[in-house]
Design an enzyme around this catalytic site. Structure first.
Site, PDB file in Angstrom:
ATOM      1  N   ASP A   1      -4.052   8.559   2.799  1.00 59.48           N
ATOM      2  CA  ASP A   1      -4.058   7.099   2.650  1.00 59.48           C
ATOM      3  C   ASP A   1      -2.840   6.510   3.368  1.00 59.48           C
ATOM      4  O   ASP A   1      -1.928   5.990   2.751  1.00 59.48           O
ATOM      5  CB  ASP A   1      -4.035   6.775   1.148  1.00 59.48           C
ATOM      6  CG  ASP A   1      -4.117   5.303   0.835  1.00 59.48           C
ATOM      7  OD1 ASP A   1      -4.251   4.493   1.766  1.00 59.48           O
ATOM      8  OD2 ASP A   1      -4.050   4.972  -0.364  1.00 59.48           O
TER       9      ASP A   1
ATOM     10  N   HIS B   1      -0.993  10.599  -0.624  1.00 60.30           N
ATOM     11  CA  HIS B   1       0.032   9.778   0.035  1.00 60.30           C
ATOM     12  C   HIS B   1       1.121  10.787   0.395  1.00 60.30           C
ATOM     13  O   HIS B   1       2.058  11.010  -0.380  1.00 60.30           O
ATOM     14  CB  HIS B   1       0.605   8.737  -0.934  1.00 60.30           C
ATOM     15  CG  HIS B   1      -0.193   7.474  -1.037  1.00 60.30           C
ATOM     16  ND1 HIS B   1      -0.462   6.667   0.039  1.00 60.30           N
ATOM     17  CD2 HIS B   1      -0.774   6.853  -2.094  1.00 60.30           C
ATOM     18  CE1 HIS B   1      -1.166   5.614  -0.346  1.00 60.30           C
ATOM     19  NE2 HIS B   1      -1.388   5.702  -1.638  1.00 60.30           N
TER      20      HIS B   1
ATOM     21  N   ARG C   1      -4.252   6.645 -11.366  1.00 62.70           N
ATOM     22  CA  ARG C   1      -3.630   6.815 -12.676  1.00 62.70           C
ATOM     23  C   ARG C   1      -4.632   7.084 -13.795  1.00 62.70           C
ATOM     24  O   ARG C   1      -4.283   7.723 -14.791  1.00 62.70           O
ATOM     25  CB  ARG C   1      -2.755   5.590 -12.991  1.00 62.70           C
ATOM     26  CG  ARG C   1      -1.444   5.633 -12.218  1.00 62.70           C
ATOM     27  CD  ARG C   1      -0.759   4.300 -12.178  1.00 62.70           C
ATOM     28  NE  ARG C   1      -1.372   3.388 -11.221  1.00 62.70           N
ATOM     29  CZ  ARG C   1      -0.926   2.171 -10.937  1.00 62.70           C
ATOM     30  NH1 ARG C   1       0.151   1.712 -11.559  1.00 62.70           N
ATOM     31  NH2 ARG C   1      -1.526   1.410 -10.040  1.00 62.70           N
TER      32      ARG C   1
ATOM     33  N   ILE D   1       1.059  -0.987  16.716  1.00 60.06           N
ATOM     34  CA  ILE D   1       0.467  -0.961  18.049  1.00 60.06           C
ATOM     35  C   ILE D   1      -0.056   0.445  18.303  1.00 60.06           C
ATOM     36  O   ILE D   1       0.430   1.433  17.719  1.00 60.06           O
ATOM     37  CB  ILE D   1       1.472  -1.374  19.144  1.00 60.06           C
ATOM     38  CG1 ILE D   1       2.683  -0.429  19.134  1.00 60.06           C
ATOM     39  CG2 ILE D   1       1.880  -2.822  18.974  1.00 60.06           C
ATOM     40  CD1 ILE D   1       3.525  -0.530  20.391  1.00 60.06           C
TER      41      ILE D   1
ATOM     42  N   LYS E   1      -2.761   4.081   5.689  1.00 60.78           N
ATOM     43  CA  LYS E   1      -2.866   2.641   5.998  1.00 60.78           C
ATOM     44  C   LYS E   1      -2.129   2.314   7.292  1.00 60.78           C
ATOM     45  O   LYS E   1      -1.184   1.516   7.321  1.00 60.78           O
ATOM     46  CB  LYS E   1      -2.320   1.783   4.857  1.00 60.78           C
ATOM     47  CG  LYS E   1      -3.146   1.869   3.581  1.00 60.78           C
ATOM     48  CD  LYS E   1      -2.708   0.869   2.547  1.00 60.78           C
ATOM     49  CE  LYS E   1      -3.463   0.978   1.248  1.00 60.78           C
ATOM     50  NZ  LYS E   1      -3.177   2.207   0.462  1.00 60.78           N
ATOM     51  N   PHE E   2      -2.588   2.936   8.386  1.00 59.93           N
ATOM     52  CA  PHE E   2      -1.978   2.662   9.687  1.00 59.93           C
ATOM     53  C   PHE E   2      -2.075   1.175  10.007  1.00 59.93           C
ATOM     54  O   PHE E   2      -3.084   0.533   9.712  1.00 59.93           O
ATOM     55  CB  PHE E   2      -2.709   3.436  10.791  1.00 59.93           C
ATOM     56  CG  PHE E   2      -2.476   4.919  10.757  1.00 59.93           C
ATOM     57  CD1 PHE E   2      -1.262   5.460  11.129  1.00 59.93           C
ATOM     58  CD2 PHE E   2      -3.492   5.776  10.355  1.00 59.93           C
ATOM     59  CE1 PHE E   2      -1.054   6.837  11.115  1.00 59.93           C
ATOM     60  CE2 PHE E   2      -3.299   7.145  10.337  1.00 59.93           C
ATOM     61  CZ  PHE E   2      -2.074   7.671  10.720  1.00 59.93           C
ATOM     62  N   GLY E   3      -1.031   0.646  10.656  1.00 58.29           N
ATOM     63  CA  GLY E   3      -1.055  -0.748  11.067  1.00 58.29           C
ATOM     64  C   GLY E   3       0.068  -1.003  12.042  1.00 58.29           C
ATOM     65  O   GLY E   3       1.128  -1.496  11.657  1.00 58.29           O
TER      66      GLY E   3
ATOM     67  N   ASP F   1      -1.459  10.608  -6.391  1.00 60.70           N
ATOM     68  CA  ASP F   1      -0.190   9.949  -6.070  1.00 60.70           C
ATOM     69  C   ASP F   1       0.964  10.590  -6.840  1.00 60.70           C
ATOM     70  O   ASP F   1       1.642   9.940  -7.658  1.00 60.70           O
ATOM     71  CB  ASP F   1      -0.294   8.451  -6.389  1.00 60.70           C
ATOM     72  CG  ASP F   1      -1.398   7.779  -5.586  1.00 60.70           C
ATOM     73  OD1 ASP F   1      -1.807   8.345  -4.552  1.00 60.70           O
ATOM     74  OD2 ASP F   1      -1.857   6.700  -5.989  1.00 60.70           O
TER      75      ASP F   1
HETATM   76  O1  6AU Z   1      -5.895   4.006  -9.501  1.00 70.89           O
HETATM   77  P1  6AU Z   1      -4.485   3.649  -9.138  1.00 70.89           P
HETATM   78  O2  6AU Z   1      -4.195   2.196  -9.278  1.00 70.89           O
HETATM   79  O3  6AU Z   1      -3.458   4.500  -9.793  1.00 70.89           O
HETATM   80  O4  6AU Z   1      -4.325   4.034  -7.580  1.00 70.89           O
HETATM   81  C1  6AU Z   1      -5.060   3.412  -6.563  1.00 70.89           C
HETATM   82  C2  6AU Z   1      -4.804   4.082  -5.233  1.00 70.89           C
HETATM   83  C3  6AU Z   1      -3.386   3.989  -4.737  1.00 70.89           C
HETATM   84  C4  6AU Z   1      -3.405   2.860  -3.727  1.00 70.89           C
HETATM   85  O5  6AU Z   1      -2.494   3.073  -2.657  1.00 70.89           O
HETATM   86  C5  6AU Z   1      -4.846   2.882  -3.208  1.00 70.89           C
HETATM   87  O6  6AU Z   1      -5.636   3.456  -4.248  1.00 70.89           O
HETATM   88  N1  6AU Z   1      -5.410   1.560  -2.874  1.00 70.89           N
HETATM   89  C6  6AU Z   1      -5.985   1.329  -1.595  1.00 70.89           C
HETATM   90  C7  6AU Z   1      -6.334   2.356  -0.644  1.00 70.89           C
HETATM   91  C8  6AU Z   1      -6.954   3.587  -1.047  1.00 70.89           C
HETATM   92  O7  6AU Z   1      -6.291   2.131   0.535  1.00 70.89           O
HETATM   93  C9  6AU Z   1      -6.359   0.038  -1.242  1.00 70.89           C
HETATM   94  C10 6AU Z   1      -6.347  -0.995  -2.199  1.00 70.89           C
HETATM   95  O8  6AU Z   1      -6.759  -2.107  -1.945  1.00 70.89           O
HETATM   96  N2  6AU Z   1      -5.875  -0.705  -3.451  1.00 70.89           N
HETATM   97  C11 6AU Z   1      -5.416   0.539  -3.810  1.00 70.89           C
HETATM   98  O9  6AU Z   1      -5.038   0.717  -4.967  1.00 70.89           O
HETATM   99  O10 6AU Z   1      -3.063   5.206  -4.078  1.00 70.89           O
END
Ligand code: 6AU
Length: 399
Positions: free
Chosen positions: A100, A71, A363, A106, A102-104, A47
């Site tokens: 990532d 992303h 992170r 129509i 996250k399509f949502g 990210d």
């Molecule tokens: O380890 P982090 O918290 O720095 O990053 C987590 C990554 C981020 C979020 O957009 C993604 O995982 N994520 C997703 C995904 C992958 O779909 C779903 C979710 O429930 N939680 C989440 O953190 O890029």
């Protein structure tokens, strides 16, 4: 919450065993084999905000991961250079790319989001995710767009292979424009100067393979182009190399050599596209109810040729025949959270107890000081793999 072993067909199976089962997309089978051979169930979530940072991170952690998650819409200078750089590193270091998104929406809108615009995701990301709340057309619409992109890719491969050497260098790839949104047509205005930043031979080869306009004709031999694309056209790669090695044994120099050879033999991923359904979220107070999660599983079972698995906090494989791959975000080495609702579990909790397959770490890796990022990735890799081995041991003790 640990899934019950009686109702969980894949809990105590190795990635290698699972890769050889039916009911898998070619890409799922490839990914399970890759995890098994590379001995890593780590996905790093990249990210970051610039192409340079993204490619640097991919380079640093590439040897420790099975998937790199992006992303693309937070990269300030996302361009064709980003895509070519990622492709080159992913081929060399062997990992899949997961956007990532996250399509949502129509179906008709998300087909365009998937295939068009500056991101044109279908061209470069093997995996994408989508939420099911708009309804099951999310799956079928994305599957249709993916199918067209694969057909366009394979048409261009056939064109390249059947053309004479001279023709394949000069004219190749103009026949695939009938596939709306999936052709490389929208590359027309890309800046050739970007290419200067990619300097390896492999990058040149993959550039040429992608570049249907023949702008770099003189750099790579014709045979390189054909072999690169011939691998990619294969719809169902042979199940090689054989999966005889016991992944639970510790590594020595000989085994490391063997792993390298097996990975080389595994080759690049097939040009396929798969979907992960966002079945559960890691964030506090999220609205994804158990009923919603159950609907995700229901529709995944009905679309096994496109749905590879889930983003979820626990494995959702419950019936015989379920062999979905679960990727779990919200993972750090200690439990906790951030200031914006993110909640963290440990690899032990999600892999050993929750039965999931791949940890997604953002992170925890890219947030480390640059000089320590590789070591951070290694730590998560080891934690994820140890948790998996612990699960297998628990399975053996039950027998
Ligand atoms: O380890 P982090 O918290 O720095 O990053 C987590 C990554 C981020 C979020 O957009 C993604 O995982 N994520 C997703 C995904 C992958 O779909 C779903 C979710 O429930 N939680 C989440 O953190 O890029």
């Amino acid at each position: 919450m640990a899934p019950s072993s009686q109702r969980h067909p894949t809990l105590y199976q190795t990635y290698g065993e699972r890769s050889e089962q039916p009911n898998l997309t070619p890409l799922a089978s490839y990914l399970l084999r890759l995890i098994h051979l590379k001995r890593t169930n780590l996905c790093v979530s990249a990210d970051v905000n610039t192409t340079t940072e993204l490619l640097q991170l991919a380079e640093e952690v590439g040897e420790h991961i099975c998937v790199l998650k992006t992303h693309a819409d937070i990269i300030d200078d996302f361009s064709d250079r980003t895509i070519r750089g990622l492709n080159e590193i992913s081929r060399r270091k062997k990992f899949l790319i997961f956007e990532d998104r996250k399509f949502g929406d129509i179906g008709s809108t998300l087909q365009q989001q998937y295939t068009r615009g500056p991101l044109a995701i279908v061209k470069w990301a093997s995996l994408v995710n989508a939420a099911l709340f708009p309804g099951p057309a999310v799956i079928t619409a994305l599957a249709e767009a993916a199918q067209k992109a694969i057909a366009a890719h394979n048409t261009s491969v056939s064109t390249d292979i059947s053309a004479s050497p001279a023709a394949s260098l000069v004219d190749s790839g103009r026949d695939d424009e009938s596939v709306e949104g999936a052709s490389d047509d929208d590359d027309d205005d890309e800046d050739d100067d970007d290419d200067d930043d990619i300097d390896s031979d492999v990058a040149e080869a993959s550039d040429l393979a992608e570049d249907r306009k023949g702008r770099k004709q003189s750099v790579v031999s014709v045979s390189t182009t054909i072999s690169t694309k011939t691998e990619a056209i294969s719809p169902q790669p042979a199940l090689r190399p054989t999966l005889s090695r016991d992944s639970t044994q510790s590594s020595d120099a000989e085994e490391a050599e063997e792993v390298a050879a097996e990975l080389a033999e595994l080759g690049p991923p097939p040009f396929h596209r798969s979907l992960l359904l966002l079945a559960q979220m890691s964030s506090a107070g999220n609205l994804l109810t158990p009923d919603y999660t159950a609907q995700c599983v229901h529709h995944a079972r009905r679309n096994r040729d496109f749905v590879m698995g889930f983003i979820a906090q626990q494995s959702l494989n419950k019936e015989a025949g379920d062999n979905f791959i679960t990727m779990t975000p919200g993972v750090q080495l200690t439990q906790g959270g951030d200031a914006h609702g993110q909640q963290y579990n440990t690899p032990q909790k999600v892999i050993a107890e929750g039965g999931t397959d791949i940890i997604i770490v953002g992170r925890g890796v890219y947030g480390a000081p640059v000089s320590e990022r590789k070591a951070a990735a290694l730590k998560y890799r080891q934690a994820g793999w140890n948790a998996y081995q612990q699960r297998l041991r628990a399975g053996r003790q039950r027998r």
